[in-house]
Design a protein around this motif. Structure first.
Motif, PDB file in Angstrom:
ATOM      1  N   GLY A 289       0.814  -1.208   0.000  1.00 55.07           N
ATOM      2  CA  GLY A 289       0.000   0.000   0.000  1.00 55.07           C
ATOM      3  C   GLY A 289       0.847   1.257   0.000  1.00 55.07           C
ATOM      4  N   ALA A 290       0.258   2.366   0.432  1.00 51.69           N
ATOM      5  CA  ALA A 290       0.940   3.662   0.416  1.00 51.69           C
ATOM      6  C   ALA A 290       0.600   4.445   1.677  1.00 51.69           C
ATOM      7  N   VAL A 291       1.553   5.261   2.132  1.00 49.18           N
ATOM      8  CA  VAL A 291       1.390   6.067   3.347  1.00 49.18           C
ATOM      9  C   VAL A 291       1.695   7.521   3.027  1.00 49.18           C
TER      10      VAL A 291
ATOM     11  N   GLU B 285       6.075   4.550  -0.697  1.00 44.73           N
ATOM     12  CA  GLU B 285       5.792   3.291  -1.355  1.00 44.73           C
ATOM     13  C   GLU B 285       6.336   2.130  -0.517  1.00 44.73           C
ATOM     14  N   PRO B 286       5.964   0.883  -0.837  1.00 45.98           N
ATOM     15  CA  PRO B 286       6.521  -0.276  -0.127  1.00 45.98           C
ATOM     16  C   PRO B 286       8.049  -0.280  -0.150  1.00 45.98           C
ATOM     17  N   GLY B 287       8.626  -0.599   1.012  1.00 48.42           N
ATOM     18  CA  GLY B 287      10.079  -0.584   1.143  1.00 48.42           C
ATOM     19  C   GLY B 287      10.603   0.704   1.734  1.00 48.42           C
TER      20      GLY B 287
ATOM     21  N   VAL C 275      -0.670   8.959   7.573  1.00 41.44           N
ATOM     22  CA  VAL C 275      -2.024   8.512   7.253  1.00 41.44           C
ATOM     23  C   VAL C 275      -1.942   7.432   6.176  1.00 41.44           C
ATOM     24  N   ALA C 276      -2.785   6.416   6.291  1.00 41.66           N
ATOM     25  CA  ALA C 276      -2.841   5.378   5.258  1.00 41.66           C
ATOM     26  C   ALA C 276      -3.464   5.980   4.000  1.00 41.66           C
ATOM     27  N   GLN C 277      -2.663   6.185   2.968  1.00 41.09           N
ATOM     28  CA  GLN C 277      -3.163   6.744   1.714  1.00 41.09           C
ATOM     29  C   GLN C 277      -4.038   5.722   0.991  1.00 41.09           C
ATOM     30  N   SER C 278      -3.739   4.458   1.205  1.00 37.45           N
ATOM     31  CA  SER C 278      -4.560   3.351   0.722  1.00 37.45           C
ATOM     32  C   SER C 278      -4.577   2.321   1.846  1.00 37.45           C
ATOM     33  N   GLY C 279      -5.339   1.254   1.686  1.00 39.42           N
ATOM     34  CA  GLY C 279      -5.203   0.167   2.637  1.00 39.42           C
ATOM     35  C   GLY C 279      -3.759  -0.300   2.625  1.00 39.42           C
ATOM     36  N   CYS C 280      -3.180  -0.556   3.781  1.00 40.38           N
ATOM     37  CA  CYS C 280      -1.758  -0.891   3.788  1.00 40.38           C
ATOM     38  C   CYS C 280      -1.392  -1.809   4.947  1.00 40.38           C
TER      39      CYS C 280
ATOM     40  N   THR D 205       7.862  11.984  -9.652  1.00 39.94           N
ATOM     41  CA  THR D 205       8.256  11.262  -8.435  1.00 39.94           C
ATOM     42  C   THR D 205       7.285  10.127  -8.144  1.00 39.94           C
ATOM     43  N   LEU D 206       5.982  10.401  -8.267  1.00 40.19           N
ATOM     44  CA  LEU D 206       4.979   9.361  -8.028  1.00 40.19           C
ATOM     45  C   LEU D 206       5.081   8.250  -9.070  1.00 40.19           C
TER      46      LEU D 206
END
Length: 248
Positions: A76-78, A96-98, A117-122, A179-180
């Protein structure tokens, strides 16, 4: 009325599959200060971390809370953001992950200097002070790597401040999109696709501008054929032109 453009999105709701032991160890090994460790070392270190699942929009911690945990994104993303004295939100980064975030008193922070904040489920790994101190004692190279990473983060923060104070809005938003793309982009028929719950307000907060200005820039980019947008996705169709905007 035009039909809303949609594209199949990933299911970001984390479950056991998204946070398997194999994935946890893999993403832990991507963290900059763990990157040079052997696989058997990572297999031991991951045992000191606990995993937590967060739904999209859930607060992971608040700015000013005691800095009790260092965390790693597994799936997911934070979103990291800072609240200013004027009551505004400044989005510092989308992780991102990692990626690692949070802090510990051992690393020089008594409290968190930002909110997460959880930008998506993570799925997030967390380690407390006692366990992290033991990791440093058993793997001294990690401590040296942290010093190097901290210096790089400082340089990156200074560059971000420079961009927010000197670059035009179009340049800032072009930089953010690139960047994204580097973090979350996937090659699809629509272009390089970023599938992420990312509102115009998020974009504006990250670029240090108003939602109206961010929407205007994105609309212009779309008219020029640089991007295409839909519900919770952006496709970069002309990355070369985005780079030209940044370099001009």
């Amino acid at each position: 009325m035009g039909k809303r453009k949609t594209t199949p999105l990933k299911d970001y709701a984390p479950d056991g599959h998204h946070c398997s032991l194999e994935l946890k160890t893999s993403k832990l090994g991507m963290v900059s200060f763990f990157r040079d460790l052997k696989q058997e070392d990572l297999d031991e270190i991951v045992k000191r971390f606990s995993a937590t699942h967060y739904r999209e929009g859930a607060e992971i911690y608040y700015q000013g809370d005691p800095a009790n945990y260092l965390r790693v994104v597994v799936d997911g993303a934070v979103k990291l953001l800072r609240y200013t004295d004027e009551g505004k939100d400044v989005v510092l980064d989308i992780l991102e992950p990692g990626s690692y975030f949070g802090s510990l008193k051992l690393l020089g922070s008594d409290v968190y200097t930002e909110s997460a904040v959880a930008q998506s489920g993570c799925c997030i790994l967390s380690v407390g002070l006692k366990d992290f101190r033991e990791i440093l004692q058993e793997y001294p190279s990690v401590g040296i790597a942290i010093l190097e990473v901290s210096a790089e983060k400082l340089r990156s923060s200074q560059e971000q401040i420079k961009q927010l104070t000197t670059e035009p809005v179009e340049t800032r938003i072009a930089n953010i999109l690139l960047t994204l793309t580097e973090k979350f982009g996937e090659n699809k028929k629509e272009g390089t696709l970023i599938q992420l719950p990312f509102s115009r307000k998020d974009l504006a907060d990250m670029a240090g501008t108003t939602t109206e200005s961010a929407s205007r820039v994105m609309s212009n980019f779309q008219k020029e054929g640089i991007i295409e947008t839909g519900r919770q996705w952006v496709a970069l169709k002309d990355i070369k032109k985005l780079r030209t905007i940044i370099e001009d």
